[in-house]
Enzyme design. Structure first.
Site, PDB file in Angstrom:
ATOM      1  CG  ASN A 150       7.092 -65.672  18.965  1.00 29.31           C
ATOM      2  OD1 ASN A 150       7.651 -64.592  18.944  1.00 29.31           O
ATOM      3  ND2 ASN A 150       7.206 -66.211  17.859  1.00 29.31           N
TER       4      ASN A 150
ATOM      5  CD  GLU B 285      -0.964 -63.433  18.164  1.00 30.18           C
ATOM      6  OE1 GLU B 285      -0.027 -64.094  18.781  1.00 30.18           O
ATOM      7  OE2 GLU B 285      -1.293 -63.401  17.147  1.00 30.18           O
TER       8      GLU B 285
ATOM      9  CB  CYS C 291      -3.878 -66.329  19.106  1.00 26.88           C
ATOM     10  SG  CYS C 291      -2.312 -66.947  19.652  1.00 26.88           S
TER      11      CYS C 291
ATOM     12  CE1 TYR D 270      11.349 -77.954  18.062  1.00 20.46           C
ATOM     13  CE2 TYR D 270      10.558 -78.981  16.343  1.00 20.46           C
ATOM     14  CZ  TYR D 270      11.827 -78.613  16.711  1.00 20.46           C
ATOM     15  OH  TYR D 270      12.908 -78.778  16.281  1.00 20.46           O
TER      16      TYR D 270
ATOM     17  CB  CYS E 115      -2.136 -68.973  14.988  1.00 19.64           C
ATOM     18  SG  CYS E 115      -2.304 -69.426  16.846  1.00 19.64           S
TER      19      CYS E 115
ATOM     20  CB  CYS F 137       1.127 -67.265  19.879  1.00 19.72           C
ATOM     21  SG  CYS F 137       0.795 -68.663  18.821  1.00 19.72           S
TER      22      CYS F 137
ATOM     23  CD  GLU G 100       9.813 -70.664  18.273  1.00 19.59           C
ATOM     24  OE1 GLU G 100      10.940 -70.725  18.099  1.00 19.59           O
ATOM     25  OE2 GLU G 100       9.165 -69.855  17.263  1.00 19.59           O
TER      26      GLU G 100
HETATM   27  N1  THU Z   1       3.115 -67.381  16.463  1.00 17.05           N
HETATM   28  C1  THU Z   1       2.615 -66.331  17.250  1.00 17.05           C
HETATM   29  O1  THU Z   1       3.424 -65.791  18.295  1.00 17.05           O
HETATM   30  N2  THU Z   1       1.706 -65.809  17.183  1.00 17.05           N
HETATM   31  C2  THU Z   1       0.691 -66.356  16.139  1.00 17.05           C
HETATM   32  O2  THU Z   1      -0.597 -65.692  16.002  1.00 17.05           O
HETATM   33  C3  THU Z   1       1.233 -67.106  15.143  1.00 17.05           C
HETATM   34  C4  THU Z   1       2.561 -67.935  15.387  1.00 17.05           C
HETATM   35  C5  THU Z   1       4.434 -67.797  16.594  1.00 17.05           C
HETATM   36  C6  THU Z   1       4.654 -69.242  17.263  1.00 17.05           C
HETATM   37  C7  THU Z   1       6.007 -69.618  16.736  1.00 17.05           C
HETATM   38  O3  THU Z   1       6.878 -69.398  17.826  1.00 17.05           O
HETATM   39  C8  THU Z   1       6.227 -68.920  15.453  1.00 17.05           C
HETATM   40  O4  THU Z   1       5.277 -67.744  15.515  1.00 17.05           O
HETATM   41  C9  THU Z   1       6.022 -69.636  14.250  1.00 17.05           C
HETATM   42  O5  THU Z   1       5.161 -70.338  14.092  1.00 17.05           O
END
Ligand code: THU
Length: 134
Positions: free
Chosen positions: A42, A55, A90, A48, A87, A53, A44
């Site tokens: 991920n 995936e 994804c 925000y 999530c 993500c 960031e």
């Molecule tokens: N995140 C992912 O990388 N993949 C997911 O499927 C769920 C969330 C990350 C996004 C963010 O950087 C952190 O987890 C918190 O939400």
């Protein structure tokens, strides 16, 4: 590469995660049928909502390198006590290219579950759904 190795590769991506806001690193590794592997973490952003993500980073790396229709298994790893569930966004993006994908969902102690994407996203909306109204 076997499934345990793919999960370990996803874990190795945790150190690449850029997570100054959530402090929640996620790693991913996508295995294709020819043995190619695309990793992700991920990434960031101060805005925000612009966060990527893990995936979807792996997914776009695969597609942009010409691997669009030969996916086999995706591993997702996090450090939490619970499994690192993908999530909704994804799940949807994965479904677009591979509704039959196998997903390995790992938790911090290294244990992982194996699920079909169809179980994570039942009755998904995909490319075929768009043509059904014609
Ligand atoms: N995140 C992912 O990388 N993949 C997911 O499927 C769920 C969330 C990350 C996004 C963010 O950087 C952190 O987890 C918190 O939400």
């Amino acid at each position: 590469m076997d499934r345990d190795e793919l999960v370990r590769l996803a874990f190795s991506m945790l150190e690449r995660a850029y997570v100054p806001y959530s402090g929640f690193p996620v790693g991913a590794a996508l295995l294709c049928r020819d043995g190619s592997v695309f990793t992700g973490c991920n990434v960031e952003n101060a805005a925000y909502g612009s966060t990527l993500c893990a995936e979807r980073v792996a997914l776009v790396k695969a597609v942009s390198e010409g691997h669009r229709d030969d996916w086999s298994v995706l591993a997702v790893a996090g450090k939490s006590a619970d499994y690192c569930w993908p999530c909704g966004a994804c799940r949807q993006m994965l479904y677009e290219f591979c509704p039959e994908l196998t997903v390995l969902v790992a938790r911090g102690d290294g244990a992982y579950l194996t699920l079909p994407l169809a179980e994570l996203l039942p009755h998904g909306f995909g490319p075929a759904s768009l043509s059904q109204g014609e």
